[in-house]
Structures are given as structure tokens and as C-alpha cells.
Design a protein around this motif. Structure first.
Motif, PDB file in Angstrom:
ATOM      1  N   SER A 101      37.274  66.243  -6.181  1.00  0.00           N
ATOM      2  CA  SER A 101      35.961  66.210  -6.169  1.00  0.00           C
ATOM      3  C   SER A 101      35.313  65.019  -4.775  1.00  0.00           C
ATOM      4  O   SER A 101      35.721  65.271  -4.167  1.00  0.00           O
ATOM      5  N   LEU A 102      33.878  66.260  -3.975  1.00  0.00           N
ATOM      6  CA  LEU A 102      33.363  66.012  -2.851  1.00  0.00           C
ATOM      7  C   LEU A 102      32.388  65.141  -3.524  1.00  0.00           C
ATOM      8  O   LEU A 102      31.151  65.764  -3.764  1.00  0.00           O
ATOM      9  N   ASP A 103      32.321  64.017  -3.501  1.00  0.00           N
ATOM     10  CA  ASP A 103      31.666  62.980  -4.919  1.00  0.00           C
ATOM     11  C   ASP A 103      30.342  62.507  -3.594  1.00  0.00           C
ATOM     12  O   ASP A 103      29.397  62.877  -4.525  1.00  0.00           O
ATOM     13  N   ALA A 104      29.861  62.138  -2.983  1.00  0.00           N
ATOM     14  CA  ALA A 104      28.739  61.577  -1.725  1.00  0.00           C
ATOM     15  C   ALA A 104      28.193  62.445  -0.497  1.00  0.00           C
ATOM     16  O   ALA A 104      29.495  62.163   0.344  1.00  0.00           O
ATOM     17  N   ILE A 105      27.589  63.075   0.049  1.00  0.00           N
ATOM     18  CA  ILE A 105      27.504  62.802   1.680  1.00  0.00           C
ATOM     19  C   ILE A 105      26.250  61.941   1.855  1.00  0.00           C
ATOM     20  O   ILE A 105      24.932  62.939   1.230  1.00  0.00           O
ATOM     21  N   SER A 106      26.577  61.296   2.833  1.00  0.00           N
ATOM     22  CA  SER A 106      24.855  60.427   3.413  1.00  0.00           C
ATOM     23  C   SER A 106      24.572  60.610   4.540  1.00  0.00           C
ATOM     24  O   SER A 106      25.327  60.382   5.212  1.00  0.00           O
ATOM     25  N   GLU A 107      23.560  60.906   5.217  1.00  0.00           N
ATOM     26  CA  GLU A 107      22.762  60.855   5.842  1.00  0.00           C
ATOM     27  C   GLU A 107      22.522  59.561   6.728  1.00  0.00           C
ATOM     28  O   GLU A 107      22.872  59.731   7.427  1.00  0.00           O
ATOM     29  N   VAL A 108      22.142  59.012   6.025  1.00  0.00           N
ATOM     30  CA  VAL A 108      21.801  57.789   6.888  1.00  0.00           C
ATOM     31  C   VAL A 108      23.250  56.675   7.282  1.00  0.00           C
ATOM     32  O   VAL A 108      23.319  56.146   8.347  1.00  0.00           O
ATOM     33  N   ASP A 109      23.857  56.775   6.882  1.00  0.00           N
ATOM     34  CA  ASP A 109      24.917  55.864   6.505  1.00  0.00           C
ATOM     35  C   ASP A 109      26.928  57.174   7.502  1.00  0.00           C
ATOM     36  O   ASP A 109      27.322  56.409   7.958  1.00  0.00           O
ATOM     37  N   MET A 110      25.861  58.075   7.821  1.00  0.00           N
ATOM     38  CA  MET A 110      26.688  59.297   8.534  1.00  0.00           C
ATOM     39  C   MET A 110      28.497  59.021   7.590  1.00  0.00           C
ATOM     40  O   MET A 110      29.563  58.955   8.124  1.00  0.00           O
ATOM     41  N   ASP A 111      28.618  59.399   6.324  1.00  0.00           N
ATOM     42  CA  ASP A 111      29.409  59.467   6.146  1.00  0.00           C
ATOM     43  C   ASP A 111      29.957  60.255   5.017  1.00  0.00           C
ATOM     44  O   ASP A 111      28.778  61.018   4.289  1.00  0.00           O
ATOM     45  N   PHE A 112      31.172  60.342   3.980  1.00  0.00           N
ATOM     46  CA  PHE A 112      31.088  61.549   2.595  1.00  0.00           C
ATOM     47  C   PHE A 112      32.362  60.698   2.180  1.00  0.00           C
ATOM     48  O   PHE A 112      33.529  59.863   2.791  1.00  0.00           O
ATOM     49  N   THR A 113      32.405  61.104   0.440  1.00  0.00           N
ATOM     50  CA  THR A 113      33.539  60.418  -0.597  1.00  0.00           C
ATOM     51  C   THR A 113      34.072  61.282  -0.733  1.00  0.00           C
ATOM     52  O   THR A 113      33.733  62.049  -1.294  1.00  0.00           O
ATOM     53  N   MET A 114      35.383  61.534  -0.832  1.00  0.00           N
ATOM     54  CA  MET A 114      36.245  62.616  -1.090  1.00  0.00           C
ATOM     55  C   MET A 114      37.714  62.029  -1.896  1.00  0.00           C
ATOM     56  O   MET A 114      37.819  60.751  -2.306  1.00  0.00           O
TER      57      MET A 114
END
Length: 472
Positions: A101-114
């Protein structure tokens, strides 16, 4: 005498031994005859198989109950703090990944969760074992702590953990020739440097980087086991804001000045943002506010309570939209695409307010000049033609002198000609007023509104055409 007794006893003993032998033969002989010839042959054949080294089979220790894995793999006989083949060529470690899964992408924190399944493949002859039946043996995470495993880590990761529900999600599979499969389930939050200059019409490329922490490329060589086929994804992966366009793998060398060169594996994925959400929440409201500001061009310039609140409301609404968009975005030092659209729309709304201020100011200035002209008209009452003109002028309500918007175009033109001619004749007769002083007194200030009705919509449409052709 004694000799005779001894000879007698010897004869009796010999007779007794022979009797027992005959008795045993009588007892065994019926049993031997009672068995079939087939049973006797099978017994003799089995005896030959057991006794023959050619047919003897060694027991499989992997099937023996109570055999410890440490004894089976001879863990205590080796030092597993060192890599396989220590001192020789680099050990090859193949890697493949299953993205869950690709859980979340945040423009504010500049990161993603996989969340992914990370699998390693290598060969360690120290773990080889003999087995006639088992093609492999599988262990859980408890054995991993006792043997050598690659020391992988995620470069630029912020947070990561191995799942432990209901037990540690770790699997170790060992083959008889020493090949090892090491698999674990990991969730990692990693950095993604995003370029938001085209937001929200942007496409982002992020990567998850895997590298050995201690072993350089002289000791450990990382590679994708099957190239691009080493990366598999779940077809059900979807994101609310993005469309996943592509997943692919790459391999590069990373250099550290203090330690040397390391093999680094990249999991790259390309994301395109869904723009429909931003069309509904940002672009359409901003466009409607701009169009609403144009309504004031069709309202009478004397209706100040109508035109002024309308302009202020649209300006404040645009300010609210801009503030709401920037609140959910990182504070970047460059201009985003959405900023260009919103600020240009804000300028259009602001100019509509300025346009009414200009119309109102020119109207007030014109009324003052006409009022001053009426005050000088009695000086020509003694003359024939000025009196006639003043009489015709007095037939119109003096309060409506400057209100050209309420009259028809023909009456407005007549009124302009009347005032200009009156001013010119007054100048010629009395010499009090110059002919050029009121040459612009009859200017129709409605022309600004008329031009704005065409100029503002045309300019905004042209801006939209250029904007969407560049960023779409």
C-alpha cells in the motif's frame, strides 16, 4: 569305585543333553512346517537387505523429532558476526519488493508512507545441511538474531518499523545448499522532494532508497533480483489526490567521503495529481467571484449602496480563498500555479472596485462644473438668444442636469450641445468664461462602464486561455 560313579554321572549328563536337543527339534519342527514358503523367503530377503550396505538408507535428521535448529544448521560451529565468504569476493544479495500500500503523501511535510514486503536472497554455505526429503526449512524471526543477515536501511527515511502483530512479520527460509530467503513486512515514511511550482497541475516523482549501512560494494553487492520485474504492486492501490502512473526500479552507487562507495537500490514511482478537487474548491469559486464583480458595470453609478458593498464582498471573498489555499500548503519561496490564478483573479476583482471609484469621481467632477456653469447663466439674461436658451434650459429639472444615465442617448446629445453652445456664446458676448473651460464638461462618464463591460471579460478570458495552455 569313585571312577565308576564319575563315569555313570557323565553318561547320564550326555543322555540328558541329547534328550533336550531332540525335544527342541520336535517342538520347532512343526512351527517351521507351519510357516509358508513365501514368509520364509520374505524373511530371508529382508535380512539380506538390512545386512547389505548397498540397500542401507541413512536417516533424515530434518525429520527427526527434537533436533534443534542450532545443531541442524551448525550455528554454534561458525562465527556469524562475519559475512559469508569473509575476505573473499563481495557477497551478492538479490532484492525484490512487493508494495502492499501507498498510504499517504503530504505536501506540507514533503514525505510519503509506504507498506511493503522486502525480500533478500543470498547464499551462505555455513547454513547448508543434508536432507533427503526437505527442499527447504522455514523459521521465524527468532533464528534471524543468531545468523548473519544483510544490514539494510532506508535512506532519507523519517520513521519505519517492522510489523509485529500477532508476531514479528519476519520469515527465514534456508535451502540445503545454503541459499537463504529473508522476508519482512515494513512500513516506512520517507522524504520526497516535491516541486510545487505547477501545483495543483503538477506531477511528482518520489523514490524509496535501500542501502547497506556497514558493507561497501567491496563486501556486499546489492542488485534487483529480476530487474524491473523485481518490483510488484497491488492492483488495488489508489490515492485520493493522485493517480499512480508508473513504478520502476534503478540501481546507483552512492559515495560517502568517510566510508566509501555503496550500492543503492531505488524504488521510483510517478504520481499525477487529480485536479478536479481543486477545480471545485478553488478555481470555480475564484472565477465566479470575478464574474460577480462585473455585475457592478450594469448598475447605475448613482446606486452607491449597491456597487460599493458588491465590490468589497468580492474582494474579501477572494482574500478568504487565497488564505485557505495557502494554509494547507508549505511555505515555499516560489510562486505556485494556483497562486498565479488566484492573484490575477484578485487583481480583476480589485480593479472593478477601482473602476467604480473612477466613475464616481468623474461624475462628481462633471456635476460640479455644470453647477458652476448654471451659476453664470443669469449674466446673459438680457440678451435675446441667451435668454431663449436659458428658458429652454430651465424647462429641465436642475437636479437632473448631470444624470445622463437616466436619459436617452438623443436627449443626452442635445443637452451636451446646449451646454457647450451656451458656454461658447456667453464667452463671446460677456467674455467672462473661456470657450475651452467647459469643452469637457459634457463628457459622458458612462463610457467607462461601457468599455469595462467588454474589456474586463475579454481580458479574463484571454488570461484563462494562456494559463490553461501553459499548465495543463
Amino acid at each position: 569305585m569313585h571312577k565308576d560313579v564319575m563315569l555313570l554321572n557323565l553318561l547320564l549328563w550326555m543322555v540328558g543333553v541329547s534328550g533336550e536337543t531332540c525335544l527342541k527339534g520336535q517342538i520347532l519342527q512343526p512351527y517351521r512346517h507351519g510357516r509358508s514358503r513365501r514368509e520364509i523367503l520374505l524373511t530371508e530377503e529382508s535380512g539380506r537387505k538390512i545386512g547389505s550396505p548397498m540397500f542401507k538408507r541413512s536417516p533424515d535428521k530434518t525429520k527427526a523429532w527434537g533436533t534443534k535448529s542450532e545443531h541442524l544448521l551448525r550455528i554454534d560451529d561458525h562465527d556469524f558476526t562475519m559475512r559469508p565468504g569473509f575476505g573473499g569476493p563481495a557477497v551478492s544479495v538479490g532484492v525484490d519488493v512487493q508494495v502492499e500500500s501507498l498510504d499517504a503523501i503530504s505536501e506540507v511535510d514533503m514525505d510519503f508512507t509506504m507498506t511493503l514486503y522486502l525480500r533478500h536472497y543470498w547464499k551462505d554455505k555455513r547454513l547448508s545441511f543434508r536432507s533427503n526429503n526437505n527442499l527447504s526449512m522455514t523459521f521465524d524471526g527468532r533464528l534471524v538474531k543468531k545468523i548473519w543477515v544483510p544490514d539494510m536501511f532506508f535512506v532519507h527515511s523519517k520513521r519505519s518499523f517492522t510489523h509485529d502483530t500477532t508476531t514479528d512479520n519476519i520469515m527465514l527460509r534456508v535451502y540445503p545448499d545454503g541459499k537463504v530467503l529473508y522476508s519482512l513486512r515494513v512500513t516506512v515514511t520517507s522524504m520526497c522532494s516535491m516541486d510545487l511550482s505547477r501545483f495543483p497541475l503538477d506531477t511528482q516523482t518520489c523514490s524509496l532508497e535501500i542501502e547497506s549501512y556497514a558493507y561497501t560494494d567491496d563486501d556486499l553487492m546489492l542488485y534487483w533480483k529480476k530487474g524491473n520485474r523485481s518490483l510488484n504492486t497491488d492492483e488495488r492501490i489508489s490515492l485520493s489526490q493522485f493517480l499512480i502512473q508508473e513504478f520502476h526500479t534503478t540501481t546507483k552507487l552512492a559515495f560517502y567521503s568517510s566510508t566509501g562507495w555503496y550500492n543503492r537500490l531505488y524504488i521510483n514511482f510517478t504520481l499525477r495529481r487529480h485536479v478536479f478537487f481543486f477545480l471545485l474548491q478553488t478555481y470555480f469559486p475564484a472565477t465566479l467571484m470575478v464574474m460577480l464583480s462585473w455585475v457592478s458595470f450594469w448598475i447605475d453609478r448613482r446606486a452607491v449602496p449597491a456597487r460599493v458593498p458588491l465590490g468589497i464582498t468580492t474582494v474579501l471573498t477572494m482574500s478568504t480563498i487565497i488564505t485557505g489555499v495557502n494554509a494547507s500548503m508549505p511555505r515555499v519561496s516560489y510562486i505556485k500555479a494556483v497562486d498565479i490564478y488566484l492573484w490575477v483573479s484578485f487583481v480583476f476583482v480589485f480593479l472593478s472596485v477601482i473602476e467604480y471609484a473612477a466613475v464616481n469621481y468623474l461624475s462628481t467632477l462633471q456635476e460640479r462644473k455644470e453647477r458652476a456653469l448654471r451659476e453664470r447663466l443669469p449674466c446673459t439674461c438680457g440678451m435675446a438668444h441667451p435668454g431663449m436658451m436659458s428658458a429652454s434650459y430651465s424647462e429641465v429639472d436642475a437636479n437632473n442636469t448631470g444624470n445622463y444615465g437616466g436619459m436617452s442617448g438623443e436627449n443626452g446629445v442635445k443637452r451636451e450641445r446646449m451646454l457647450v453652445q451656451l458656454a461658447m456664446e456667453n464667452d463671446q458676448v460677456t467674455g467672462h468664461v473661456g470657450s475651452g473651460a467647459y469643452s469637457s464638461a459634457g463628457m459622458d462618464t458612462h463610457a467607462i462602464d461601457k468599455y469595462s463591460r467588454v474589456l474586463f471579460p475579454g481580458s479574463y478570458i484571454l488570461f484563462n486561455i494562456i494559463y490553461w495552455s501553459i499548465y495543463s
